[in-house]
Design a protein around this motif. Structure first.
Motif, PDB file in Angstrom:
ATOM      1  N   ALA A   1      21.776  85.467   7.209  1.00  0.00           N
ATOM      2  CA  ALA A   1      23.144  85.739   6.778  1.00  0.00           C
ATOM      3  C   ALA A   1      23.227  87.224   6.445  1.00  0.00           C
ATOM      4  CB  ALA A   1      23.488  84.897   5.556  1.00  0.00           C
ATOM      5  N   PRO A   2      24.098  87.995   7.101  1.00  0.00           N
ATOM      6  CA  PRO A   2      24.144  89.443   6.866  1.00  0.00           C
ATOM      7  C   PRO A   2      24.287  89.831   5.399  1.00  0.00           C
ATOM      8  CG  PRO A   2      25.452  88.876   8.784  1.00  0.00           C
ATOM      9  CD  PRO A   2      25.025  87.580   8.165  1.00  0.00           C
ATOM     10  N   ALA A   3      25.013  89.034   4.614  1.00  0.00           N
ATOM     11  CA  ALA A   3      25.229  89.387   3.207  1.00  0.00           C
ATOM     12  C   ALA A   3      23.944  89.317   2.384  1.00  0.00           C
ATOM     13  CB  ALA A   3      26.287  88.470   2.591  1.00  0.00           C
TER      14      ALA A   3
ATOM     15  N   ASP B   1      32.117  93.949   5.489  1.00  0.00           N
ATOM     16  CA  ASP B   1      33.388  93.963   6.200  1.00  0.00           C
ATOM     17  C   ASP B   1      33.201  93.471   7.629  1.00  0.00           C
ATOM     18  OD1 ASP B   1      34.566  95.181   3.931  1.00  0.00           O
ATOM     19  OD2 ASP B   1      33.862  97.146   4.619  1.00  0.00           O
ATOM     20  N   ARG B   2      34.310  93.400   8.342  1.00  0.00           N
ATOM     21  CA  ARG B   2      34.307  93.035   9.762  1.00  0.00           C
ATOM     22  C   ARG B   2      34.896  94.181  10.572  1.00  0.00           C
ATOM     23  NH1 ARG B   2      31.113  88.728  11.144  1.00  0.00           N
ATOM     24  NH2 ARG B   2      31.117  87.275   9.401  1.00  0.00           N
ATOM     25  N   HIS B   3      34.259  94.473  11.684  1.00  0.00           N
ATOM     26  CA  HIS B   3      34.823  95.484  12.579  1.00  0.00           C
ATOM     27  C   HIS B   3      36.142  94.963  13.139  1.00  0.00           C
ATOM     28  CE1 HIS B   3      35.240  98.189  16.026  1.00  0.00           C
ATOM     29  NE2 HIS B   3      34.408  99.003  15.388  1.00  0.00           N
ATOM     30  N   TRP B   4      37.154  95.794  13.111  1.00  0.00           N
ATOM     31  CA  TRP B   4      38.496  95.351  13.467  1.00  0.00           C
ATOM     32  C   TRP B   4      38.602  94.891  14.921  1.00  0.00           C
ATOM     33  CZ3 TRP B   4      41.324  97.670  17.391  1.00  0.00           C
ATOM     34  CH2 TRP B   4      40.820  98.877  17.878  1.00  0.00           C
ATOM     35  N   TYR B   5      37.719  95.406  15.793  1.00  0.00           N
ATOM     36  CA  TYR B   5      37.820  95.068  17.221  1.00  0.00           C
ATOM     37  C   TYR B   5      36.732  94.089  17.663  1.00  0.00           C
ATOM     38  CZ  TYR B   5      38.010  95.633  22.294  1.00  0.00           C
ATOM     39  OH  TYR B   5      38.081  95.395  23.641  1.00  0.00           O
ATOM     40  N   THR B   6      35.475  94.375  17.342  1.00  0.00           N
ATOM     41  CA  THR B   6      34.365  93.547  17.836  1.00  0.00           C
ATOM     42  C   THR B   6      34.093  92.330  16.957  1.00  0.00           C
ATOM     43  OG1 THR B   6      32.699  94.819  16.600  1.00  0.00           O
ATOM     44  CG2 THR B   6      33.277  95.593  18.820  1.00  0.00           C
ATOM     45  N   GLY B   7      34.552  92.361  15.696  1.00  0.00           N
ATOM     46  CA  GLY B   7      34.278  91.263  14.791  1.00  0.00           C
ATOM     47  C   GLY B   7      32.875  91.276  14.216  1.00  0.00           C
ATOM     48  N   GLU B   8      32.082  92.313  14.510  1.00  0.00           N
ATOM     49  CA  GLU B   8      30.724  92.400  13.980  1.00  0.00           C
ATOM     50  C   GLU B   8      30.748  92.625  12.470  1.00  0.00           C
ATOM     51  OE1 GLU B   8      28.192  94.262  17.690  1.00  0.00           O
ATOM     52  OE2 GLU B   8      29.358  95.632  16.443  1.00  0.00           O
ATOM     53  N   ALA B   9      29.729  92.113  11.797  1.00  0.00           N
ATOM     54  CA  ALA B   9      29.626  92.292  10.343  1.00  0.00           C
ATOM     55  C   ALA B   9      29.119  93.695  10.039  1.00  0.00           C
ATOM     56  CB  ALA B   9      28.684  91.246   9.757  1.00  0.00           C
ATOM     57  N   LEU B  10      29.798  94.370   9.124  1.00  0.00           N
ATOM     58  CA  LEU B  10      29.401  95.706   8.677  1.00  0.00           C
ATOM     59  C   LEU B  10      28.930  95.593   7.236  1.00  0.00           C
ATOM     60  CD1 LEU B  10      32.416  97.756  10.117  1.00  0.00           C
ATOM     61  CD2 LEU B  10      30.205  97.309  11.205  1.00  0.00           C
ATOM     62  N   VAL B  11      27.626  95.631   7.033  1.00  0.00           N
ATOM     63  CA  VAL B  11      27.034  95.493   5.699  1.00  0.00           C
ATOM     64  C   VAL B  11      26.807  96.898   5.168  1.00  0.00           C
ATOM     65  CG1 VAL B  11      25.270  94.333   4.335  1.00  0.00           C
ATOM     66  CG2 VAL B  11      25.874  93.446   6.583  1.00  0.00           C
ATOM     67  N   ARG B  12      27.470  97.219   4.058  1.00  0.00           N
ATOM     68  CA  ARG B  12      27.464  98.589   3.551  1.00  0.00           C
ATOM     69  C   ARG B  12      26.610  98.708   2.284  1.00  0.00           C
ATOM     70  NH1 ARG B  12      31.356 100.923   6.636  1.00  0.00           N
ATOM     71  NH2 ARG B  12      33.083  99.605   7.339  1.00  0.00           N
TER      72      ARG B  12
ATOM     73  N   GLU C   1      26.607 106.598   2.507  1.00  0.00           N
ATOM     74  CA  GLU C   1      26.819 105.201   2.885  1.00  0.00           C
ATOM     75  C   GLU C   1      25.982 104.849   4.108  1.00  0.00           C
ATOM     76  OE1 GLU C   1      30.722 103.020   2.607  1.00  0.00           O
ATOM     77  OE2 GLU C   1      30.556 103.154   4.796  1.00  0.00           O
ATOM     78  N   ALA C   2      25.093 103.863   3.923  1.00  0.00           N
ATOM     79  CA  ALA C   2      24.318 103.317   5.031  1.00  0.00           C
ATOM     80  C   ALA C   2      24.997 102.028   5.480  1.00  0.00           C
ATOM     81  CB  ALA C   2      22.882 103.051   4.608  1.00  0.00           C
ATOM     82  N   THR C   3      25.160 101.869   6.784  1.00  0.00           N
ATOM     83  CA  THR C   3      25.839 100.700   7.332  1.00  0.00           C
ATOM     84  C   THR C   3      24.923  99.974   8.309  1.00  0.00           C
ATOM     85  OG1 THR C   3      27.977 101.839   7.177  1.00  0.00           O
ATOM     86  CG2 THR C   3      27.874  99.882   8.570  1.00  0.00           C
ATOM     87  N   VAL C   4      24.738  98.678   8.065  1.00  0.00           N
ATOM     88  CA  VAL C   4      23.985  97.825   8.983  1.00  0.00           C
ATOM     89  C   VAL C   4      25.005  96.993   9.758  1.00  0.00           C
ATOM     90  CG1 VAL C   4      22.265  95.989   9.212  1.00  0.00           C
ATOM     91  CG2 VAL C   4      22.014  97.725   7.416  1.00  0.00           C
ATOM     92  N   THR C   5      25.035  97.173  11.074  1.00  0.00           N
ATOM     93  CA  THR C   5      25.970  96.450  11.932  1.00  0.00           C
ATOM     94  C   THR C   5      25.264  95.250  12.551  1.00  0.00           C
ATOM     95  OG1 THR C   5      27.115  98.522  12.443  1.00  0.00           O
ATOM     96  CG2 THR C   5      27.544  96.644  13.887  1.00  0.00           C
ATOM     97  N   CYS C   6      25.802  94.058  12.304  1.00  0.00           N
ATOM     98  CA  CYS C   6      25.198  92.812  12.799  1.00  0.00           C
ATOM     99  C   CYS C   6      26.212  92.036  13.628  1.00  0.00           C
ATOM    100  CB  CYS C   6      24.733  91.926  11.638  1.00  0.00           C
ATOM    101  SG  CYS C   6      23.542  92.691  10.528  1.00  0.00           S
ATOM    102  N   SER C   7      25.747  91.493  14.743  1.00  0.00           N
ATOM    103  CA  SER C   7      26.575  90.586  15.530  1.00  0.00           C
ATOM    104  C   SER C   7      26.038  89.180  15.325  1.00  0.00           C
ATOM    105  CB  SER C   7      26.538  90.958  17.012  1.00  0.00           C
ATOM    106  OG  SER C   7      25.223  90.838  17.519  1.00  0.00           O
TER     107      SER C   7
ATOM    108  N   ALA D   1      21.632  86.214  13.829  1.00  0.00           N
ATOM    109  CA  ALA D   1      22.377  87.471  13.738  1.00  0.00           C
ATOM    110  C   ALA D   1      21.492  88.586  14.282  1.00  0.00           C
ATOM    111  CB  ALA D   1      22.773  87.764  12.301  1.00  0.00           C
ATOM    112  N   THR D   2      22.085  89.485  15.021  1.00  0.00           N
ATOM    113  CA  THR D   2      21.353  90.588  15.627  1.00  0.00           C
ATOM    114  C   THR D   2      21.748  91.895  14.958  1.00  0.00           C
ATOM    115  OG1 THR D   2      21.277  89.455  17.759  1.00  0.00           O
ATOM    116  CG2 THR D   2      20.879  91.819  17.772  1.00  0.00           C
ATOM    117  N   ILE D   3      20.750  92.640  14.492  1.00  0.00           N
ATOM    118  CA  ILE D   3      21.013  93.959  13.912  1.00  0.00           C
ATOM    119  C   ILE D   3      21.212  94.936  15.064  1.00  0.00           C
ATOM    120  CG2 ILE D   3      20.081  95.845  12.538  1.00  0.00           C
ATOM    121  CD1 ILE D   3      18.606  93.834  10.859  1.00  0.00           C
TER     122      ILE D   3
END
Length: 312
Positions: free
Chosen positions: A153-155, A184-195, A206-212, A219-221
């Motif tokens: 779970a990205p969170a 958050d969620r990317h507005w276009y791809t829907g990927e999870a943005l863990v900040r 700010e470090a951002t981990v983008t997960c699909s 979930a893929t980092i």
């Protein structure tokens, strides 16, 4: 009858050293304050080197010889990188940071519910690169061409990102809140943005981990990146980020419990976001007011012109 008192220091030195190596950093530092004998044993570089490598596995990939160098003290590295930095938002950065790092080493470790998941090390030319100084500060630890997939779970991801100045005596700084400050969620791809964020000198690292997330539950980092922005939301240049980093490396660290420090980092992030939103709204109101004034002046000018033509 004479009685004898046995203390922990009566144990053989190698047994004590083995026991000390099983402690965490805070406990080891506390043990070193107990007696002169324990202080000498706790100052063993090999003990602190092993502790650093357990805490940050990416250090092995960063520079295998980094902690073996006499210029870099593992104990000092741990004391610099483990606690959260603390510099005032109004601190005079130029006075605190007279010399900028020539090179930065980023040691990035991702954990999932306490278990190591991914480690990366990035070497970045800093003040020696004119391109870096003039460009917006950004460091990419993982790019989409080398994703890492797992059931998670990205969170629940934790991120450790420490920046080391290898030519500045090994001074280091933690620039991640370790636990997410927002998901958050990317507005276009829907990927999870863990900040993950740390606020320093009125700016936000700010470090951002983008997960699909897949339908299979994995979930893929995709990406891990670090950027800096100021109170107005504008990107900070490489030179500006170096001044912040140098000031924070030379500045104090936050004490207290790790849980409390992580909570404080999240509060500072939320205050930063509210302040930025307030500044943006205030700027928008001023722009609306200026537009109304310009419209009013234009209307008066047009009416005056019409009146002059009619009354002629």
């Amino acid at each position: 009858m004479a009685t004898t008192t046995t203390t922990v220091e009566d144990l053989p030195a190698d047994v004590l050293a083995c026991a000390l190596r099983r402690l965490d950093g805070r406990s080891l530092a506390a043990a070193s304050c107990a007696t002169a004998g324990l202080r000498a044993l706790a100052a063993d570089p090999d003990t602190w080197r092993a502790l650093c490598l357990v805490r940050w596995p990416s250090l092995l990939a960063a520079r295998p010889d980094l902690l073996s160098s006499s210029a870099v003290s593992p104990q000092r590295l741990f004391a610099d990188a483990f606690p959260f930095p603390s510099i005032s938002d109004a601190a005079p950065l130029a006075a605190e940071a007279p010399e900028l790092p020539a090179e930065l080493v980023s040691a990035v470790d991702v954990y999932y519910r306490g278990a190591p998941l991914l480690s990366r090390a990035i070497e970045t030319p800093a003040s020696s690169s004119s391109w870096f100084l003039s460009s917006p500060f950004r460091v990419d630890a993982v790019e989409s061409k080398s994703p890492s997939a797992a059931a998670m779970a990205p969170a629940d991801l934790e991120l450790s990102w420490i920046i080391i100045d290898p030519r500045g005596g090994g001074r280091a700084l933690n620039v991640s809140s370790r636990r997410p400050v927002a998901v958050d969620r990317h507005w276009y791809t829907g990927e999870a943005l863990v900040r993950y964020a740390v606020v320093l000198g009125g700016c936000k690292f700010e470090a951002t981990v983008t997960c699909s997330e897949e339908e299979t539950g994995t979930a893929t980092i995709r990406e891990i990146s670090l950027a800096v922005e100021d109170a107005d939301g504008a990107a900070v240049s490489g030179e500006g980020a170096l001044r912040l980093l140098a000031a924070a490396m030379a500045g104090p660290r936050r004490g207290g419990d790790e849980e409390e420090a992580a909570a404080a980092a999240k509060r500072r992030y939320e205050e930063f976001v509210r302040s930025k939103r307030g500044r943006k709204e205030s700027k928008a109101r001023k722009e609306v007011l200026v537009d109304l004034c310009c419209s009013a002046v234009s209307a008066v000018a047009v009416l005056s012109f019409i009146a002059a033509v009619v009354l002629r």
